[in-house]
Design a protein around this motif. Structure first.
Motif, mmCIF file in Angstrom:
data_model
loop_
_atom_site.group_PDB
_atom_site.id
_atom_site.type_symbol
_atom_site.label_atom_id
_atom_site.label_comp_id
_atom_site.label_asym_id
_atom_site.label_seq_id
_atom_site.Cartn_x
_atom_site.Cartn_y
_atom_site.Cartn_z
ATOM 1 N N VAL A 87 0.830 -1.202 0.000
ATOM 2 C CA VAL A 87 0.000 0.000 0.000
ATOM 3 C C VAL A 87 0.868 1.257 0.000
ATOM 4 O O VAL A 87 0.637 2.190 -0.773
ATOM 5 C CB VAL A 87 -0.949 -0.004 1.217
ATOM 6 N N LEU A 88 1.890 1.279 0.852
ATOM 7 C CA LEU A 88 2.788 2.431 0.908
ATOM 8 C C LEU A 88 3.556 2.594 -0.404
ATOM 9 O O LEU A 88 3.800 3.711 -0.861
ATOM 10 C CB LEU A 88 3.769 2.279 2.071
ATOM 11 N N LEU A 89 3.947 1.476 -1.008
ATOM 12 C CA LEU A 89 4.651 1.511 -2.288
ATOM 13 C C LEU A 89 3.803 2.174 -3.356
ATOM 14 O O LEU A 89 4.248 3.111 -4.039
ATOM 15 C CB LEU A 89 5.009 0.084 -2.723
ATOM 16 N N VAL A 90 2.556 1.711 -3.505
ATOM 17 C CA VAL A 90 1.697 2.247 -4.569
ATOM 18 C C VAL A 90 1.326 3.700 -4.294
ATOM 19 O O VAL A 90 1.233 4.511 -5.213
ATOM 20 C CB VAL A 90 0.428 1.388 -4.729
ATOM 21 N N GLU A 91 1.132 4.037 -3.038
ATOM 22 C CA GLU A 91 0.835 5.433 -2.711
ATOM 23 C C GLU A 91 1.992 6.336 -3.129
ATOM 24 O O GLU A 91 1.785 7.412 -3.698
ATOM 25 C CB GLU A 91 0.555 5.590 -1.219
ATOM 26 N N ALA A 92 3.216 5.895 -2.883
ATOM 27 C CA ALA A 92 4.391 6.684 -3.282
ATOM 28 C C ALA A 92 4.493 6.773 -4.802
ATOM 29 O O ALA A 92 4.827 7.828 -5.359
ATOM 30 C CB ALA A 92 5.660 6.060 -2.699
ATOM 31 N N GLU A 93 4.215 5.661 -5.492
ATOM 32 C CA GLU A 93 4.236 5.674 -6.954
ATOM 33 C C GLU A 93 3.201 6.656 -7.504
ATOM 34 O O GLU A 93 3.485 7.430 -8.424
ATOM 35 C CB GLU A 93 3.970 4.269 -7.491
ATOM 36 N N LEU A 94 1.998 6.609 -6.947
ATOM 37 C CA LEU A 94 0.941 7.498 -7.428
ATOM 38 C C LEU A 94 1.227 8.954 -7.083
ATOM 39 O O LEU A 94 0.842 9.861 -7.832
ATOM 40 C CB LEU A 94 -0.404 7.060 -6.848
ATOM 41 N N ASP A 95 1.900 9.192 -5.957
ATOM 42 C CA ASP A 95 2.327 10.556 -5.634
ATOM 43 C C ASP A 95 3.209 11.108 -6.753
ATOM 44 O O ASP A 95 3.037 12.248 -7.203
ATOM 45 C CB ASP A 95 3.098 10.583 -4.309
ATOM 46 N N LEU A 96 4.163 10.293 -7.182
ATOM 47 C CA LEU A 96 5.060 10.723 -8.256
ATOM 48 C C LEU A 96 4.287 10.934 -9.556
ATOM 49 O O LEU A 96 4.486 11.939 -10.252
ATOM 50 C CB LEU A 96 6.165 9.687 -8.466
ATOM 51 N N VAL A 97 3.409 9.995 -9.891
ATOM 52 C CA VAL A 97 2.634 10.098 -11.126
ATOM 53 C C VAL A 97 1.807 11.379 -11.142
ATOM 54 O O VAL A 97 1.795 12.119 -12.136
ATOM 55 C CB VAL A 97 1.720 8.864 -11.299
ATOM 56 N N MET A 98 1.124 11.673 -10.030
ATOM 57 C CA MET A 98 0.270 12.851 -9.994
ATOM 58 C C MET A 98 1.085 14.143 -9.998
ATOM 59 O O MET A 98 0.674 15.142 -10.601
ATOM 60 C CB MET A 98 -0.636 12.803 -8.761
ATOM 61 N N LEU A 171 12.037 3.881 -1.241
ATOM 62 C CA LEU A 171 11.417 5.182 -0.994
ATOM 63 C C LEU A 171 12.466 6.288 -0.898
ATOM 64 O O LEU A 171 12.254 7.409 -1.383
ATOM 65 C CB LEU A 171 10.582 5.132 0.285
ATOM 66 N N HIS A 172 13.600 5.960 -0.276
ATOM 67 C CA HIS A 172 14.691 6.937 -0.190
ATOM 68 C C HIS A 172 15.222 7.258 -1.588
ATOM 69 O O HIS A 172 15.458 8.431 -1.923
ATOM 70 C CB HIS A 172 15.810 6.398 0.687
ATOM 71 N N LYS A 173 15.398 6.225 -2.413
ATOM 72 C CA LYS A 173 15.874 6.441 -3.776
ATOM 73 C C LYS A 173 14.889 7.308 -4.567
ATOM 74 O O LYS A 173 15.297 8.182 -5.350
ATOM 75 C CB LYS A 173 16.068 5.095 -4.484
ATOM 76 N N LEU A 174 13.603 7.093 -4.340
ATOM 77 C CA LEU A 174 12.587 7.880 -5.018
ATOM 78 C C LEU A 174 12.672 9.353 -4.618
ATOM 79 O O LEU A 174 12.593 10.248 -5.469
ATOM 80 C CB LEU A 174 11.199 7.323 -4.684
ATOM 81 N N GLU A 175 12.847 9.625 -3.339
ATOM 82 C CA GLU A 175 12.936 11.007 -2.871
ATOM 83 C C GLU A 175 14.176 11.695 -3.428
ATOM 84 O O GLU A 175 14.137 12.879 -3.789
ATOM 85 C CB GLU A 175 12.948 11.045 -1.337
ATOM 86 N N LEU A 198 -0.352 0.415 -12.058
ATOM 87 C CA LEU A 198 -1.679 -0.199 -11.991
ATOM 88 C C LEU A 198 -1.581 -1.657 -11.543
ATOM 89 O O LEU A 198 -2.439 -2.146 -10.794
ATOM 90 C CB LEU A 198 -2.367 -0.109 -13.350
ATOM 91 N N SER A 199 -0.549 -2.350 -12.005
ATOM 92 C CA SER A 199 -0.328 -3.733 -11.566
ATOM 93 C C SER A 199 -0.038 -3.783 -10.072
ATOM 94 O O SER A 199 -0.539 -4.665 -9.347
ATOM 95 C CB SER A 199 0.829 -4.349 -12.356
ATOM 96 N N ASP A 200 0.765 -2.852 -9.583
ATOM 97 C CA ASP A 200 1.062 -2.795 -8.152
ATOM 98 C C ASP A 200 -0.189 -2.456 -7.346
ATOM 99 O O ASP A 200 -0.394 -2.971 -6.237
ATOM 100 C CB ASP A 200 2.156 -1.754 -7.884
ATOM 101 N N LEU A 201 -1.037 -1.576 -7.902
ATOM 102 C CA LEU A 201 -2.299 -1.227 -7.241
ATOM 103 C C LEU A 201 -3.188 -2.460 -7.110
ATOM 104 O O LEU A 201 -3.783 -2.711 -6.054
ATOM 105 C CB LEU A 201 -3.013 -0.139 -8.050
#
Length: 216
Positions: A87-98, A171-175, A198-201
């Protein structure tokens, strides 16, 4: 009229907290975690997202979008994570997408693809009711401690979770990528990996039923 004493003010806040607790049951303060609608995405939703992806990709060919970081790359599969981690992974991915697609470098694209972007934004909001990072969620405001129970009523919180080491590393790498990479790079990464997100979601929504191997 004499000013209220500190003791009277404390009593007033306590009464206020009790009244609010009576008006709003404790369970009502918790955001629900309803992800079942993401078990299977409608073909119409997928078609709109595919159309958006293709149009963004056309604009990407006209500009330099080189990245120094493989933003979405990781050596593990989403299904290897615990359900809260997913859940935390996909939320972070969607944060970046948005962040990347909400204000694209090509003007007009976000306006023409308002529906798929709204779908992704709603998915992110639904995920926020499921889990938050412990020990405290940054989305929860701090309220005065002199009114016990008031915080629970006015500041709904998702269950707390401490991310695993592999997720924390990603998550650190993403930031770091958000700070160092160009907007064009982040936009390209988000578009190219939309269907991975979407697959991760779907995997997060399926919980323990998510297959351990990803089908092509």
């Amino acid at each position: 009229m004499q000013p209220a004493s500190g003791q009277s003010l404390l009593l007033l806040l306590l009464l206020l907290g009790t009244s609010l607790l009576d008006a709003f049951p404790h369970n009502a303060s918790q955001k629900s975690c309803g992800l079942s609608k993401y078990h299977f995405l409608l073909p119409s939703e997928l078609k709109l997202i595919q159309d958006m992806k293709e149009q963004f990709e056309e604009t990407m060919l006209l500009s330099d979008r080189k990245c120094n970081t493989r933003v979405f790359h990781r050596k593990w599969k989403t299904a290897e994570l615990s359900v809260p981690d997913r859940v935390l992974l996909v939320e972070a991915e969607l944060d970046l997408v948005m962040e990347a697609l909400g204000h694209p470098t090509a003007p007009g694209l976000a306006e023409r693809h308002r529906h798929p972007l709204s779908f992704l934004a709603q998915a992110r909001e639904d995920l926020r009711g499921c889990v938050s990072v412990s020990p405290a969620s940054p989305r929860t405001p701090v309220l005065p401690s002199m009114a016990p129970g008031l915080t629970d009523v006015l500041a709904p919180q998702a269950p707390k979770h401490q991310p695993s080491g592999k997720l924390r590393h990603w998550l650190h790498k993403l930031e770091v990528a958000k700070e160092r990479e160009t907007d064009g790079c982040l936009e390209a990464s988000a578009i190219l990996h939309l269907f991975q997100v979407l697959s991760d979601l779907k995997c997060a929504a399926l919980r323990e039923e998510c297959p351990s191997t990803r089908t092509p």
